[in-house]
Design a protein around this motif. Structure first.
Motif, short mmCIF file in Angstrom:
data_model
loop_
_atom_site.label_atom_id
_atom_site.label_comp_id
_atom_site.label_asym_id
_atom_site.label_seq_id
_atom_site.Cartn_x
_atom_site.Cartn_y
_atom_site.Cartn_z
N GLY A 31 0.79 -1.16 -0.03
CA GLY A 31 -0.14 0.00 0.17
C GLY A 31 0.78 1.19 -0.15
N GLY A 32 1.97 1.08 -0.47
CA GLY A 32 2.99 2.20 -0.52
C GLY A 32 2.55 3.53 -1.13
N SER A 33 1.85 3.32 -2.26
CA SER A 33 1.15 4.43 -3.00
C SER A 33 0.05 5.15 -2.33
CB SER A 33 0.84 3.66 -4.68
OG SER A 33 -0.38 3.08 -4.15
N GLY A 34 -0.20 4.79 -1.18
CA GLY A 34 -0.97 5.69 -0.33
C GLY A 34 -2.64 5.30 -0.68
N GLY A 35 -3.46 6.13 -0.29
CA GLY A 35 -4.64 5.93 -0.58
C GLY A 35 -5.00 6.63 -2.05
N GLU A 36 -4.10 7.17 -2.73
CA GLU A 36 -4.45 7.61 -3.92
C GLU A 36 -4.92 6.46 -5.16
OE1 GLU A 36 -1.16 11.10 -3.46
OE2 GLU A 36 -1.17 9.95 -5.31
N GLU A 37 -4.34 5.41 -5.01
CA GLU A 37 -4.86 4.75 -6.17
C GLU A 37 -4.45 3.26 -5.67
OE1 GLU A 37 -0.62 5.28 -8.98
OE2 GLU A 37 -2.59 5.77 -9.77
N ASP A 38 -5.02 2.55 -6.36
CA ASP A 38 -4.75 0.82 -6.18
C ASP A 38 -3.47 0.36 -6.87
OD1 ASP A 38 -8.15 0.19 -5.85
OD2 ASP A 38 -6.59 0.77 -4.10
N PRO A 39 -2.66 -0.52 -6.35
CA PRO A 39 -1.62 -1.27 -7.26
C PRO A 39 -2.42 -1.85 -8.52
CG PRO A 39 -2.20 -2.59 -5.27
CD PRO A 39 -3.12 -1.34 -5.10
N ASP A 40 -1.70 -1.59 -9.49
CA ASP A 40 -2.16 -2.27 -10.70
C ASP A 40 -2.05 -3.88 -10.62
OD1 ASP A 40 -0.73 -1.98 -14.22
OD2 ASP A 40 -2.66 -2.69 -13.32
N PRO A 41 -3.44 -4.48 -10.97
CA PRO A 41 -3.23 -5.91 -10.86
C PRO A 41 -2.27 -6.61 -12.01
CG PRO A 41 -5.03 -5.05 -11.81
CD PRO A 41 -4.52 -3.93 -11.30
N ALA A 42 -2.01 -5.85 -13.35
CA ALA A 42 -1.32 -6.41 -14.32
C ALA A 42 0.23 -6.10 -14.04
CB ALA A 42 -1.57 -5.90 -15.36
N SER A 43 0.60 -5.65 -12.98
CA SER A 43 2.08 -5.62 -12.59
C SER A 43 2.83 -6.79 -12.00
CB SER A 43 2.41 -4.28 -11.58
OG SER A 43 3.47 -4.55 -11.11
N ASP A 44 4.01 -7.26 -12.55
CA ASP A 44 4.53 -8.35 -12.07
C ASP A 44 5.71 -8.22 -11.29
OD1 ASP A 44 6.29 -7.10 -13.40
OD2 ASP A 44 7.26 -8.71 -14.45
N SER A 45 5.30 -6.95 -10.46
CA SER A 45 6.11 -6.54 -9.15
C SER A 45 5.62 -7.13 -7.56
CB SER A 45 6.16 -5.24 -9.04
OG SER A 45 6.34 -4.33 -10.21
N SER A 46 5.45 -8.75 -7.91
CA SER A 46 5.32 -9.21 -6.66
C SER A 46 6.36 -10.18 -6.09
CB SER A 46 4.31 -10.43 -7.00
OG SER A 46 4.70 -11.32 -8.21
N GLU A 47 6.58 -10.29 -4.80
CA GLU A 47 7.57 -11.21 -4.24
C GLU A 47 7.82 -12.40 -4.88
OE1 GLU A 47 8.95 -12.70 0.30
OE2 GLU A 47 7.16 -11.67 -0.16
N ASP A 48 6.73 -13.08 -5.31
CA ASP A 48 7.19 -14.36 -6.09
C ASP A 48 6.86 -13.85 -7.50
OD1 ASP A 48 5.70 -16.35 -3.35
OD2 ASP A 48 7.81 -15.96 -4.05
N ARG A 50 5.37 -13.75 -10.99
CA ARG A 50 4.38 -14.52 -11.85
C ARG A 50 5.11 -15.00 -12.99
NH1 ARG A 50 1.93 -12.13 -16.02
NH2 ARG A 50 2.46 -9.73 -16.28
N PRO A 51 4.65 -16.29 -13.33
CA PRO A 51 5.18 -17.17 -14.67
C PRO A 51 4.93 -16.42 -15.85
CG PRO A 51 3.42 -18.17 -13.88
CD PRO A 51 3.60 -17.20 -12.86
N ASN A 52 5.99 -16.28 -16.93
CA ASN A 52 5.72 -15.39 -18.20
C ASN A 52 4.55 -16.30 -18.90
OD1 ASN A 52 7.79 -13.77 -17.74
ND2 ASN A 52 9.14 -15.49 -18.14
N ARG A 53 4.04 -15.06 -19.39
CA ARG A 53 2.81 -15.67 -20.29
C ARG A 53 3.32 -16.71 -21.53
NH1 ARG A 53 -1.11 -12.86 -23.51
NH2 ARG A 53 0.72 -11.16 -23.91
N ASN A 54 4.49 -15.94 -22.07
CA ASN A 54 5.08 -16.49 -23.41
C ASN A 54 5.96 -17.78 -22.75
OD1 ASN A 54 6.18 -17.26 -25.83
ND2 ASN A 54 6.68 -15.19 -26.26
#
Length: 672
Positions: A31-48, A50-54
């Motif tokens: 939630g580092g971006s504050g209450g301004e906006e929600d994190p983008d669900p399409a971002s792959d910036s997760s701790e694990d 996500r596998p590549n589509r290709n």
């Protein structure tokens, strides 16, 4: 428009770097971006991640630049290529939404990823050389967990172990072991090598002491003679020849007398012509290098050739030994194959191809008895037991056990009793061998003889030998394959086959005089078996031709083997499995070999009609090698059909020798 275009171009340049940094920072964003906006669900910036589509792997993307798809997903479906926006569309999208500035394009998966504000700040900190995360304090105070001050309470309150106060016994053993090794010289102390005070300047000279890869000493090539003053282009006047000397050199008849080089003076080096003998000298130099010896050999200067002959004692100092022909026993009509004296030395047995076994009186040469056995007799042997007066004779497939009638009443009675016991369960001669039996023990009454026995074999017998005690005897039938060697017991009248398989054609067998060893000689090797352990004790390799004869020393530690390649090999059983000494004095094949029971003598007989007598002293000290000296050549027989002396035997008590020849004669040689 120009500013917007510059911003768009800058965003494309930062696209690849921001892609990797943003992927790592998005996981910490939360939630580092504050209450301004929600994190983008399409971002792959997760701790694990996500596998590549290709799922095409490390395949270059250039291969798909002309295709309508960029790869395949996990299910094998094509990933259609998304339409790309041009710069104008990107500029309009950037003005409409602030997210466009934080959008990066993933060329591998063909998708756009929007970075969060926290990820953008993380990228800026990385570019500035700072820690990516704000919460990391690089200058936080150090926590001194272990201080230098001695505290009241230690970290561990356990008492000190006893091993810290008692010397280690394992270290003591190790020290004792090292001290013992140093004292005995097992471990040598490395001393610093001493530098030589003087050394050779030239490298070639220094290699004279080195050795090449082949182990030979390196010898440098011969060096040319260095030029002197006379070979200078302007030598001193005393080196220049006069006109008379030049004319005398030209008029010399022989080329060798002419000087190879005539000094000549030139006022400058430019006037020196080409050397006329250059090619000739180079060729001679190549010949010197080619013909140069590459090994160093010390030449022995021997003035007296007799120095090379080993110093052996004189035969006169090694007496007694048989030297003179004393008695000649005649009576056989065909070659005599075997002779054997009795243990007392008063009587002599002989077997011949005429099918008879004769009993001789040694001193007078009188024939006392004759046994007719119908077939040629290949071997005779006297039973060594002092209680029995018995002989064994091999004739064809039959082995005859006959009483000699030369003993007193007790010996004769014991002999008849032993023969009766061994044939108690059999009938008179004439029957064959029953199925499943090795041999057949039968009574024999041929020639009016009563009380004799016959051991009928399946194959022709060539040799018979007795055990020292006189109860066991062994027969050899070379054509018998698995039944080539049979051991018989006289007291029980039984026979047994000690070997299931013979490795080669067996020609001789012998019993050890004192130990439970059994010698089996094939055509190439001699195998020594331990009868107690029923195992092979040693294999002796003669390395010669076909073995024809064999004899064992009375001590049992030495063996002599005769072969068809004229050699007589002496084996030391405690030393090696190869011959200690190979004697080659005969001109034809060796047919017989024998040791004397008491005297240090042994002899060999050959088809060259000679018998060589040797002095063979065996010492009790194991460090002293046997002394073998040839002392006499006995001649008393003639060659008949390329056969000479077929057997030799020594007198049991006297230094006498009996020889059996192909000329149907038996000779007794005595000492002078």
């Amino acid at each position: 428009e120009e500013s917007d275009s510059d911003e768009a171009g800058e965003g494309d340049e930062e696209e690849a770097g921001a892609r990797q940094g943003g992927a790592e920072a998005a996981a910490a964003d939360g939630g580092g971006s504050g209450g301004e906006e929600d994190p983008d669900p399409a971002s792959d910036s997760s701790e694990d991640e996500r596998p590549n589509r290709n799922t095409i792997g490390d395949v270059p993307l250039e291969w798909y630049k002309d295709e309508e798809h960029v790869g395949y997903d996990a299910e094998g479906n094509k990933l259609a290529r998304r339409p790309r926006r041009d710069r104008l569309d990107k500029l309009i999208a950037r003005n409409d939404s602030s997210k466009e500035l934080r959008t990066v394009y993933d060329e591998y998966n063909d998708e756009e990823i929007v970075l969060s504000k926290e990820e953008m700040r993380m990228i800026q900190r990385i570019r500035a050389g700072q820690f990516p995360h704000v919460e990391v304090d690089p200058f936080e105070p150090e926590v001194d967990w272990f201080t230098r001050d001695v505290e009241v309470m230690p970290l561990s309150g356990a008492p000190e172990p006893k091993r810290r106060f008692v010397p280690s016994k394992w270290e003591e053993k190790k020290v004792v072991k090292l001290v013992r090794a140093l004292r005995k010289g097992w471990i040598k102390r490395e001393e610093a090598p001493e530098k030589p005070e003087a050394y050779l300047i030239w490298e070639d000279d220094g290699k004279t002491l080195d050795k090449t890869a082949t182990g030979l000493t390196y010898i440098p090539a011969p060096k040319l003679k260095l030029p002197g003053h006379e070979e200078s282009y302007n030598p001193p006047k005393e080196y220049l020849p006069s006109e008379e000397e030049k004319n005398a050199a030209q008029l010399a008849e022989e080329v060798e007398e002419r000087p190879q080089f005539v000094p000549t003076a030139y006022d400058c080096l430019r006037r020196v012509p080409a050397y006329a003998s250059f090619i000739k000298e180079r060729f001679e130099r190549c010949l010197d290098l080619y013909l140069c010896p590459r090994t160093r050999r010390k030449r022995l200067i021997i003035e007296d050739p007799e120095v090379l002959v080993p110093k052996l004692p004189k035969p006169q100092d090694l007496q007694p030994f048989p030297a003179l022909l004393s008695v000649r026993y005649t009576g056989h009509t065909k070659p005599v194959r075997s002779v054997c004296p009795d243990p007392t030395g008063q009587w002599l047995l002989s077997g011949s191809d005429d099918g008879t076994v004769r009993l001789w009186e040694v001193r007078t040469g009188r024939c006392m008895r004759v046994w007719q056995l119908e077939e040629p007799v290949s071997c005779v042997a006297w039973c060594p037991s002092p209680q029995l007066q018995l002989l064994a004779a091999a004739s064809g497939k039959r082995l005859f056990l006959l009483p000699t009638g030369t003993g007193h009443e007790e010996q004769e009675a014991a002999t008849k009793q032993a023969l009766a016991a061994c044939t108690a369960s059999s009938s008179a001669g004439g029957g064959g061998i029953e199925e499943g039996q090795l041999v057949s023990w039968q009574r024999w009454q041929g020639g009016g003889e009563e009380g004799g026995a016959v051991v009928l074999h399946k194959f022709a017998i060539k040799h018979v030998t007795w055990h020292t005690r006189g109860d066991y005897f062994a027969t050899t039938a070379p054509a018998g394959n698995t039944q080539a060697v049979l051991v018989h017991q006289l007291s029980k009248g039984v026979s047994q086959n000690p070997f299931r398989k013979n490795r080669g054609r067996v020609v001789r067998v012998l019993f050890h005089p004192a130990k439970p060893f059994f010698f089996v000689a094939t055509q190439q090797n001699v195998r020594v078996y331990n009868l107690a352990k029923q195992a092979l004790a040693k294999k002796l390799v003669a390395g010669s031709g076909v073995i024809t004869s064999m004899a064992v020393h009375p001590s049992g530690d030495h063996l002599i083997v005769g072969s068809e390649d004229k050699r007589l090999c002496w084996f030391d059983l405690d030393l090696s499995s190869k011959p200690y000494r190979s004697l080659r004095y005969h001109n034809y094949a060796v047919r017989g070999a024998a040791f004397h029971r008491t005297y240090p003598l042994f002899a060999s007989s050959s088809d060259d009609a000679t018998v060589h007598v040797f002095h063979g002293m065996v010492y009790a000290d194991l460090m002293t090698n046997p002394l073998i000296v040839p002392v006499k050549i006995l001649r008393g027989h003639e060659m008949v059909d390329y056969q000479g002396v077929l057997d030799v035997a020594f007198h049991p008590t006297q230094p006498w020798a009996f020889t059996a020849g192909a000329d149907a004669a038996i000779c007794l040689f005595v000492n002078p």
